[in-house]
Structures are given as structure tokens and as C-alpha cells.
Design an enzyme around this catalytic site. Sequence first.
Site, PDB file in Angstrom:
ATOM      1  CB  CYS A   1      -0.850   0.035   1.246  1.00 22.46           C
ATOM      2  SG  CYS A   1      -1.901  -1.393   1.437  1.00 22.46           S
TER       3      CYS A   1
ATOM      4  NE  ARG B   1       5.627   1.357  -1.346  1.00 21.92           N
ATOM      5  CZ  ARG B   1       6.705   1.388  -0.585  1.00 21.92           C
ATOM      6  NH1 ARG B   1       7.723   2.118  -0.940  1.00 21.92           N
ATOM      7  NH2 ARG B   1       6.767   0.719   0.534  1.00 21.92           N
TER       8      ARG B   1
ATOM      9  CD1 TRP C   1       0.011  -5.595  -3.362  1.00 20.32           C
ATOM     10  CD2 TRP C   1       0.059  -6.469  -1.300  1.00 20.32           C
ATOM     11  NE1 TRP C   1       0.628  -6.814  -3.437  1.00 20.32           N
ATOM     12  CE2 TRP C   1       0.670  -7.384  -2.190  1.00 20.32           C
ATOM     13  CE3 TRP C   1      -0.021  -6.811   0.047  1.00 20.32           C
ATOM     14  CZ2 TRP C   1       1.199  -8.605  -1.785  1.00 20.32           C
ATOM     15  CZ3 TRP C   1       0.501  -8.036   0.460  1.00 20.32           C
ATOM     16  CH2 TRP C   1       1.107  -8.906  -0.452  1.00 20.32           C
TER      17      TRP C   1
ATOM     18  CG  ASN D   1       0.179   2.247   3.657  1.00 24.95           C
ATOM     19  OD1 ASN D   1      -0.868   2.297   3.021  1.00 24.95           O
ATOM     20  ND2 ASN D   1       1.296   2.826   3.247  1.00 24.95           N
ATOM     21  N   GLY D   2      -0.828  -1.115   6.578  1.00 21.49           N
ATOM     22  CA  GLY D   2      -0.598  -1.960   7.747  1.00 21.49           C
ATOM     23  C   GLY D   2      -1.810  -2.832   8.015  1.00 21.49           C
TER      24      GLY D   2
ATOM     25  CD  GLU E   1      19.684 -12.068  -7.006  1.00 17.65           C
ATOM     26  OE1 GLU E   1      19.178 -12.576  -5.990  1.00 17.65           O
ATOM     27  OE2 GLU E   1      19.289 -10.999  -7.494  1.00 17.65           O
TER      28      GLU E   1
ATOM     29  CE  LYS F   1      16.333 -10.822  -8.969  1.00 19.20           C
ATOM     30  NZ  LYS F   1      16.879 -10.029  -7.889  1.00 19.20           N
TER      31      LYS F   1
ATOM     32  CD  GLU G   1      12.067 -11.582  -7.419  1.00 26.97           C
ATOM     33  OE1 GLU G   1      13.226 -11.419  -7.842  1.00 26.97           O
ATOM     34  OE2 GLU G   1      11.567 -10.845  -6.558  1.00 26.97           O
TER      35      GLU G   1
ATOM     36  CG  HIS H   1      23.282 -35.935  -2.530  1.00 25.46           C
ATOM     37  ND1 HIS H   1      23.726 -37.165  -2.112  1.00 25.46           N
ATOM     38  CD2 HIS H   1      24.396 -35.166  -2.656  1.00 25.46           C
ATOM     39  CE1 HIS H   1      25.047 -37.145  -1.959  1.00 25.46           C
ATOM     40  NE2 HIS H   1      25.469 -35.933  -2.294  1.00 25.46           N
TER      41      HIS H   1
ATOM     42  CE  LYS I   1      12.798  -2.215  -5.464  1.00 26.73           C
ATOM     43  NZ  LYS I   1      13.683  -3.271  -5.993  1.00 26.73           N
TER      44      LYS I   1
HETATM   45  C1  AGP Z   1      14.380  -9.314  -5.176  1.00 27.89           C
HETATM   46  O1  AGP Z   1      14.368  -9.358  -6.551  1.00 27.89           O
HETATM   47  C2  AGP Z   1      13.068  -9.335  -4.533  1.00 27.89           C
HETATM   48  N1  AGP Z   1      12.167  -8.391  -5.030  1.00 27.89           N
HETATM   49  C3  AGP Z   1      13.034  -9.525  -3.030  1.00 27.89           C
HETATM   50  O2  AGP Z   1      13.548 -10.790  -2.777  1.00 27.89           O
HETATM   51  C4  AGP Z   1      13.778  -8.478  -2.161  1.00 27.89           C
HETATM   52  O3  AGP Z   1      15.152  -8.606  -2.330  1.00 27.89           O
HETATM   53  C5  AGP Z   1      13.373  -8.677  -0.693  1.00 27.89           C
HETATM   54  O4  AGP Z   1      11.993  -8.505  -0.547  1.00 27.89           O
HETATM   55  C6  AGP Z   1      14.115  -7.762   0.257  1.00 27.89           C
HETATM   56  O5  AGP Z   1      13.886  -6.417  -0.036  1.00 27.89           O
HETATM   57  P1  AGP Z   1      14.754  -5.279   0.627  1.00 27.89           P
HETATM   58  O6  AGP Z   1      16.129  -5.406   0.062  1.00 27.89           O
HETATM   59  O7  AGP Z   1      14.078  -4.007   0.251  1.00 27.89           O
HETATM   60  O8  AGP Z   1      14.750  -5.537   2.097  1.00 27.89           O
END
Ligand code: AGP
Length: 606
Positions: free
Chosen positions: A2, A27, A73, A99-100, A480, A484, A487, A503, A601
Site C-alpha cells: 500500500c 510498489r 494491496w 497502510n498496515g 539469485e 530473478k 520472479e 542427491h 517492491k
Molecule cells: C528481489 O528481486 C526481490 N524483489 C526480493 O527478494 C527483495 O530482495 C526482498 O523482498 C528484500 O527487499 P529489501 O532489500 O528491500 O529488504
Amino acid sequence: MCGIVGYIGKRDATPILMEGLHRLEYRGYDSAGLAVARNEKLQVIKTKGKVRDLERILPERIKGMTGIAHTRWATHGEPSDRNAHPHTDTSERFAIVHNGIIENAASLRTKLEASGVTFRSETDSEVIAHLLAASPADTLEDSLRSVLRLVTGTYGIAVLDAQRPESIVIARNGSPVVIGIGDREMFVASDPAALVRHTQSVVHLDDGELAVVRADGYETSTLDGGATAKTPLTIPWTDESFDKGEFSHYMRKEIAEQPDAIRRTLSGRLEPRFQTTHIGGLEMAARELLEVKRIKILGCGSAYIAGSLGAHLIEQLARLPASAEPASEFRYRNPVIEQDTLYIAVSQSGETFDTLAAVQEVKRKGGRVLGIVNVVGSTIARECARGIYLHAGPEIAVVSTKTFTSTVVAFALLAVHLGRLKDLSTAQGARLLAALQALPDQVATILNQEARIATLAQRFARHENAYFVGRAAGFPIAMEGALKLKEISYLHAEAYPASELKHGPLALISPETPTVIVMPRDDLYAKNLSTIEEIRARSGPTFVITQPGDPLPMPVDAVIEVPKSEAVLDPLLLNIPLQLLAYHVALARGRNIDQPRNLAKSVTVE
Ligand code: AGP
């Protein structure tokens, strides 16, 4: 997650609120709305969907100089027009954006319904508007104080009273709210990105604080009413830093920005005279650092993965035991906090709830925490008090790219610093400094291979499952790369240490399951060649990310080479092709690259 925007001043609030909402789109959200006060009445417009959907239904006549707006959100109640914020009380005098999560919303709702209130949404937030209407207090701030005493949960909140539009009242507990200071006008936002076009001077509320924001000033206080003193902070970002420029996606822009981001992370921190690094925000003298016996790194998602590389860098260069752990799990295992351990919290946004909770757990038990954060003045940065800012510039795409790279660079700076206090020689220090300085150009040469990687991505995009494998520091890079890819392309991608393949996962290797092998030309190169053989024996496609050298002794489906650096920095370079691979697979699959489904985000809720 949000987002909140607010404006009070002499200008028409609606365009400012709308532009702020656009700035918060990155976001992630599912509905949007705004409320503007005029002639003692509220004008409220809200809708499920995007900010442009709100724009389409916005009547011309919605005018006023005080307003609040929101991107939602969904947590309580499906994404819908009626669940979108702002919410109002029955008489439509008070509007709130929140928000929250209000944890005791159900019981508050039951009581309000028993007193005759009819709810118009399924949200937890609506109770706040009705409780405000029921408050006997004389001022909006006192009403909000009394309401917040009744609620449990987390909030970043902004409140508007149609009958007293000369102020907006905001409060915070666990969800950020900032005040933007303008010239006889004030802004409110949950994220400075929403107000940076108008001002770079901001005040961050702390948990348990409330503020009355007027056009000509603001006052902050605790929820009990005691005044608090705040010092405005200057955000180092300008409006231009949020533009997509010539790129079709923020992610692509941010991948391209990496050489500059690395330069900024390094800037002013290399000390060639002593073949070491200087980290201003560390605020720990050599003696104190030498007393550190262990390093524990905490972060979520890519921040955790960057932390795993950080642990590797610290162990290799400073010979200090170091490990990384997902911050989201940390507090639940009642961790032992040791006095001789240095805890490091990693967060691009500085607002990730789980990472913040881990920091608070360490601090509560008397531990020391250092933050590695990108967003200046963010909650985690302030909570840690000491730390390293990345200075990577704003990252808008939901996926981390340049901040991942800059985090690894920040860890390298720290590892060299610690190493030079111990056994790292001047010659090794000098070599590492030179290698760090070479990184921006090396990253640029990898980016020049984009066309090849894009072709490879076309082949990759046809599959539904993929493995990423690596050994030692190559494993976090595999993690990573897989993260990526999943996601943004929604392709199922799993990372495994290459040694673990036999394994279990080998059972799934087939012509339909490509494997990306991250294999620098290090001591483990021969072992990785055996891994390729294992995969080929099951007819699995093999995509190799490596460095220049002798040709591979067996045929593979593709080889991407990256320049060689110092061994501890190699992983950073091996990761860059994987960013481009994920981007082009997502492009080929027609995905919403900057705002992937179900993701936000910064994850500011538990
Ligand atoms: C990364 O591509 C992601 N969007 C996610 O894993 C992100 O790194 C994680 O939510 C942590 O975010 P931050 O670095 O803002 O704490």
C-alpha cells in the site's frame, strides 16, 4: 504494498495526489483512491485497478487544497471499489488512508455494528474512520490519539477532517510515513518517491509518533501527546532519477545503471595509500572491530542472497566466521545473541518488515547491528544507526538488480577493511582495490553481450522448469539467478549446490529441464565439469556461465563468458548475465517485468 500520499497548501491537491500515486505504482497495488476536502465536504473517488483507471473516472469538479490518496494491496477483503481507500465514517466527515494491519479490527467492528454503524467495506481499516467519528475529543489529533489507543496492529495512517481541512494528521506504528516540507505547502507520503518531485527535505516519523501537518508547518508528538523534535533530512534523489529514460522497463534501466551504481558505492571509500577501504558510517574503531569474533548477516530474498556472498567475502578476506540467514525466520527461533558477534542487516528499501523485526530482536537482546541499506533515512537505516549506504540510486523495478550488485560491493569494502586489520597483506589489499575499481568497466563489457543472451533467452523461454547450480560462492549466484527468473518470468526455477544434484534433483533432469551452471575457472572448475557430464548423461540442456579459458571439453548448449576479477569478486560478475537472461525470458513470455504478479517492491507487512 500500500502507498499513501497527502497534500496541503495553496494548489489544487488532485493533480499532486495523482502524480504521487503514479510514483508509488512500482510498489505493487490492486486499487487506488483519493479524498479531497472542499466547502466542509469530502469528495471521494476510488476504484479497483490501476491509477490510470482512477484517472479515467476522476470528475473535473474534484477540487480542493487538502487531500489524501492511496494505493491498496489487498490484505483484508478482495481488491474491489468498495475495499479501496480512502474510507470514511457514515457522515462522510472523516477520510482515512491506512497502510498496515489492524489486528483487532473484527472485535472493533462488532462493537461499532452493535452501536448502529453500517460498514461499507470488508477492510480492517474502515474501523478507524468510524472510531474517529465516535470520538468526543476536540481536535483531530486528539481524536486520532484516542482511536489509536483502541487499535492493535501496524499502521501508517493519514486522516482528513472535511470540517477542518487546515491540517492532515498522520501517525505511524510499523509502517512508514514521511512529511515533505515545501514552500508554504506540505506533502505526506509512505515513500519519499511520491514527493521527491516537490521537495527533497523530509521528516520521517518514528513508531509511536503522530504529526499535525499544516500548509505552513508541522508538529510531531508521541501518541501520549508529548512533543518530539525532528530534524529534516535531505533525500539525495531527484525527480529525474525516477524516470525510465530511453528504456522500456525500469529493470532494464537499472541493469544498465550498474557500472555507475558500483562507482557510487565505491566513491570516497577506497584508501590506496594504506591499501584498504574507509567506511564512514561504520563508526567502529579498529580495536572494536578486532574484538568481533563472528558476523551474522540478515536479509530477505535477494538481500539475503547478497548477504551470503558477503559472508563468503568476509570469511575469505578477513578469516572471520560469517554466515547469512533469512531475516524472515530469524526472530522465530529465539536466536542466541552474542556480544562478540556483529550483526549486519541488509535491505535495499530499508523498510522490509521481517528484516526490521530481526534488527529489533538483536537490539532488544543487546546485540550490535550494522545496516547495509540503499534508501537514506529509511526505517532500518535509522534503527541500525551505523551502516553503509549503497548510493545505488532509486530502484523502481520490483526485482533487485543494481542494489544486489552494490550490496556485494559494499560487503567487499567491509571485507577488505576487516581483512586489512588482520592478515590481508598490502599487496593483496592493493590488488583488491584495483579489482574493485575495474568492476564498472567489466560489468559494462558483460552488458555488451546482451544480444547473445537475448537469443539464448528465446530458447530458455520455451521451458517451464529450470535448475541453477553452482559451488561455494557460485551457489548464491545460482540462487539469485533462479530467484530473478521465477520472479519475473513465472518459470519454475530452482537453485541447488552443484554437489547436491546427485542427491535428488537429478531425477528431474530431462531434455525439458535446462540447467544453468555457474562455474568460474577456480579450484572447483573440474568438479563443475563433472556436473555438466551428469546432466548431459540425462540429456539435460546445459547453459554455462564461466570465464575465458580453454574450450570446454564437452559440447554444451551455450556458453557465456564474463571477465575475470579477483576470485572473491568473480561471483558479482557471473551474476550479470543471469539478470539479462531473466529479463529477456520474461520479455519473450510477455510478462509484466517491472511489476510482477503478487509481488511488491518493499514488503512492509509480516
Ligand atoms: C528481489 O528481486 C526481490 N524483489 C526480493 O527478494 C527483495 O530482495 C526482498 O523482498 C528484500 O527487499 P529489501 O532489500 O528491500 O529488504
